[in-house]
Scaffold this active site. Structure first.
Site, PDB file in Angstrom:
ATOM      1  N   CYS A   3       0.856  -1.196   0.000  1.00 13.69           N
ATOM      2  CA  CYS A   3       0.000   0.000   0.000  1.00 13.69           C
ATOM      3  C   CYS A   3       0.887   1.239   0.000  1.00 13.69           C
ATOM      4  O   CYS A   3       1.643   1.476   0.942  1.00 13.69           O
ATOM      5  CB  CYS A   3      -0.916  -0.001   1.217  1.00 13.69           C
ATOM      6  SG  CYS A   3      -1.838   1.542   1.403  1.00 13.69           S
ATOM      7  N   CYS A   6       0.449   3.545   3.062  1.00  6.58           N
ATOM      8  CA  CYS A   6       1.066   2.994   4.281  1.00  6.58           C
ATOM      9  C   CYS A   6       2.578   3.209   4.241  1.00  6.58           C
ATOM     10  O   CYS A   6       3.191   3.541   5.261  1.00  6.58           O
ATOM     11  CB  CYS A   6       0.736   1.515   4.447  1.00  6.58           C
ATOM     12  SG  CYS A   6      -0.928   1.214   5.108  1.00  6.58           S
ATOM     13  N   HIS A  45      -4.809   1.763   8.213  1.00 13.60           N
ATOM     14  CA  HIS A  45      -5.132   1.307   6.859  1.00 13.60           C
ATOM     15  C   HIS A  45      -6.595   0.869   6.789  1.00 13.60           C
ATOM     16  O   HIS A  45      -6.989  -0.132   7.383  1.00 13.60           O
ATOM     17  CB  HIS A  45      -4.240   0.150   6.409  1.00 13.60           C
ATOM     18  CG  HIS A  45      -4.585  -0.299   5.020  1.00 13.60           C
ATOM     19  ND1 HIS A  45      -4.008   0.255   3.891  1.00 13.60           N
ATOM     20  CD2 HIS A  45      -5.486  -1.206   4.574  1.00 13.60           C
ATOM     21  CE1 HIS A  45      -4.544  -0.302   2.813  1.00 13.60           C
ATOM     22  NE2 HIS A  45      -5.437  -1.195   3.198  1.00 13.60           N
ATOM     23  N   GLY A  91     -13.779   5.743  -9.401  1.00 14.42           N
ATOM     24  CA  GLY A  91     -12.416   5.761  -9.946  1.00 14.42           C
ATOM     25  C   GLY A  91     -11.335   5.768  -8.882  1.00 14.42           C
ATOM     26  O   GLY A  91     -10.239   6.290  -9.112  1.00 14.42           O
ATOM     27  N   HIS A  96      -6.433   2.924  -0.076  1.00  7.67           N
ATOM     28  CA  HIS A  96      -6.253   3.335   1.321  1.00  7.67           C
ATOM     29  C   HIS A  96      -7.056   4.629   1.448  1.00  7.67           C
ATOM     30  O   HIS A  96      -6.753   5.610   0.745  1.00  7.67           O
ATOM     31  CB  HIS A  96      -4.762   3.533   1.624  1.00  7.67           C
ATOM     32  CG  HIS A  96      -4.443   3.945   3.033  1.00  7.67           C
ATOM     33  ND1 HIS A  96      -3.430   3.352   3.783  1.00  7.67           N
ATOM     34  CD2 HIS A  96      -4.974   4.911   3.832  1.00  7.67           C
ATOM     35  CE1 HIS A  96      -3.372   3.919   4.971  1.00  7.67           C
ATOM     36  NE2 HIS A  96      -4.296   4.880   5.023  1.00  7.67           N
ATOM     37  N   HIS A  98      -8.688   8.006   1.622  1.00  5.78           N
ATOM     38  CA  HIS A  98      -8.074   9.328   1.596  1.00  5.78           C
ATOM     39  C   HIS A  98      -9.082  10.347   1.098  1.00  5.78           C
ATOM     40  O   HIS A  98     -10.031  10.012   0.389  1.00  5.78           O
ATOM     41  CB  HIS A  98      -6.822   9.330   0.704  1.00  5.78           C
ATOM     42  CG  HIS A  98      -7.084   8.874  -0.696  1.00  5.78           C
ATOM     43  ND1 HIS A  98      -7.179   7.550  -1.059  1.00  5.78           N
ATOM     44  CD2 HIS A  98      -7.299   9.585  -1.833  1.00  5.78           C
ATOM     45  CE1 HIS A  98      -7.422   7.457  -2.356  1.00  5.78           C
ATOM     46  NE2 HIS A  98      -7.508   8.681  -2.843  1.00  5.78           N
ATOM     47  N   HIS A 100      -9.322  14.127  -0.762  1.00  7.06           N
ATOM     48  CA  HIS A 100      -8.658  15.186  -1.519  1.00  7.06           C
ATOM     49  C   HIS A 100      -9.135  16.532  -0.968  1.00  7.06           C
ATOM     50  O   HIS A 100     -10.349  16.785  -0.922  1.00  7.06           O
ATOM     51  CB  HIS A 100      -9.035  15.114  -3.003  1.00  7.06           C
ATOM     52  CG  HIS A 100      -8.617  13.836  -3.678  1.00  7.06           C
ATOM     53  ND1 HIS A 100      -7.522  13.760  -4.502  1.00  7.06           N
ATOM     54  CD2 HIS A 100      -9.151  12.588  -3.658  1.00  7.06           C
ATOM     55  CE1 HIS A 100      -7.393  12.524  -4.969  1.00  7.06           C
ATOM     56  NE2 HIS A 100      -8.374  11.790  -4.471  1.00  7.06           N
TER      57      HIS A 100
HETATM   58  P1  AMP Z   1      -7.933   8.432  -6.011  1.00  8.81           P
HETATM   59  O1  AMP Z   1      -8.184   8.436  -7.482  1.00  8.81           O
HETATM   60  O2  AMP Z   1      -8.992   9.159  -5.235  1.00  8.81           O
HETATM   61  O3  AMP Z   1      -7.653   7.041  -5.473  1.00  8.81           O
HETATM   62  O4  AMP Z   1      -6.641   9.326  -5.806  1.00  8.81           O
HETATM   63  C1  AMP Z   1      -5.353   8.843  -5.618  1.00  8.81           C
HETATM   64  C2  AMP Z   1      -4.448  10.044  -5.638  1.00  8.81           C
HETATM   65  O5  AMP Z   1      -3.199   9.680  -5.085  1.00  8.81           O
HETATM   66  C3  AMP Z   1      -4.170  10.607  -7.029  1.00  8.81           C
HETATM   67  O6  AMP Z   1      -4.605  11.964  -7.076  1.00  8.81           O
HETATM   68  C4  AMP Z   1      -2.658  10.475  -7.182  1.00  8.81           C
HETATM   69  O7  AMP Z   1      -2.088  11.561  -7.861  1.00  8.81           O
HETATM   70  C5  AMP Z   1      -2.209  10.406  -5.744  1.00  8.81           C
HETATM   71  N1  AMP Z   1      -0.967   9.693  -5.505  1.00  8.81           N
HETATM   72  C6  AMP Z   1      -0.631   8.438  -5.902  1.00  8.81           C
HETATM   73  N2  AMP Z   1       0.594   8.102  -5.456  1.00  8.81           N
HETATM   74  C7  AMP Z   1       1.042   9.174  -4.750  1.00  8.81           C
HETATM   75  C8  AMP Z   1       2.247   9.461  -4.027  1.00  8.81           C
HETATM   76  N3  AMP Z   1       3.252   8.566  -3.954  1.00  8.81           N
HETATM   77  N4  AMP Z   1       2.367  10.669  -3.430  1.00  8.81           N
HETATM   78  C9  AMP Z   1       1.383  11.580  -3.522  1.00  8.81           C
HETATM   79  N5  AMP Z   1       0.215  11.369  -4.162  1.00  8.81           N
HETATM   80  C10 AMP Z   1       0.054  10.190  -4.780  1.00  8.81           C
HETATM   81 ZN    ZN Z   2      -2.512   1.526   3.513  1.00  8.28          ZN
END
Ligand code: AMP
Ligand code: ZN
Length: 112
Positions: A3, A6, A45, A91, A96, A98, A100
């Site tokens: 992950c 994580c 997680h 999408g 994990h 999160h 935005h």
């Molecule tokens: P989601 O589509 O809501 O799952 O968003 C995942 C988000 O994680 C996307 O906006 C990616 O740009 C962001 N993301 C993926 N890997 C990383 C990372 N290593 N550091 C920062 N953001 C990331």
């Molecule tokens: Zn995780």
């Protein structure tokens, strides 16, 4: 467990952290969609909003309190938007939970 968030929380993958407390970390999105695009991530997680349990109720509240703090620190005095993508239809790419946090300009058309 494979992950990426994580690994960021453990410090094994670098990130630009903008906030951290006992419950959540927040860091800049790698692919920002707005001048401020921060991901607020519970340290626990949880794969998605589908996987939340009763015991996680406070955690979700902590996410929003963190959002308020981050917005204040980053000067989002005009407002911000919080988005959670849950599951296939939304999408969700990182499995994990999160949130935005978007801001720093007048945001585009609202879905709702
Ligand atoms: P989601 O589509 O809501 O799952 O968003 C995942 C988000 O994680 C996307 O906006 C990616 O740009 C962001 N993301 C993926 N890997 C990383 C990372 N290593 N550091 C920062 N953001 C990331
Ligand atoms: Zn995780």
């Amino acid at each position: 467990m494979d992950c990426v968030f994580c690994e960021i929380i453990k410090g094994n993958i670098p990130s630009t952290k903008v906030y951290e407390d006992e419950y959540v970390v927040a860091f800049n999105d790698l692919n920002p969609q707005t001048p401020v695009h921060v991901l607020i991530v519970p340290k626990k997680h949880i794969a998605s909003a589908f996987d939340l349990e009763q015991e996680d109720a406070e955690l979700v509240g902590r996410v929003f309190l963190a959002a308020k703090e981050i917005a204040k620190n980053l000067g989002l005095d005009n407002g911000f938007r919080i988005i959670n993508n849950c599951g296939e239809d939304a999408g969700q790419t990182v499995k994990h939970l999160h949130f935005h946090l978007l801001g720093g300009k007048t945001l585009g058309e609202k879905i709702i």
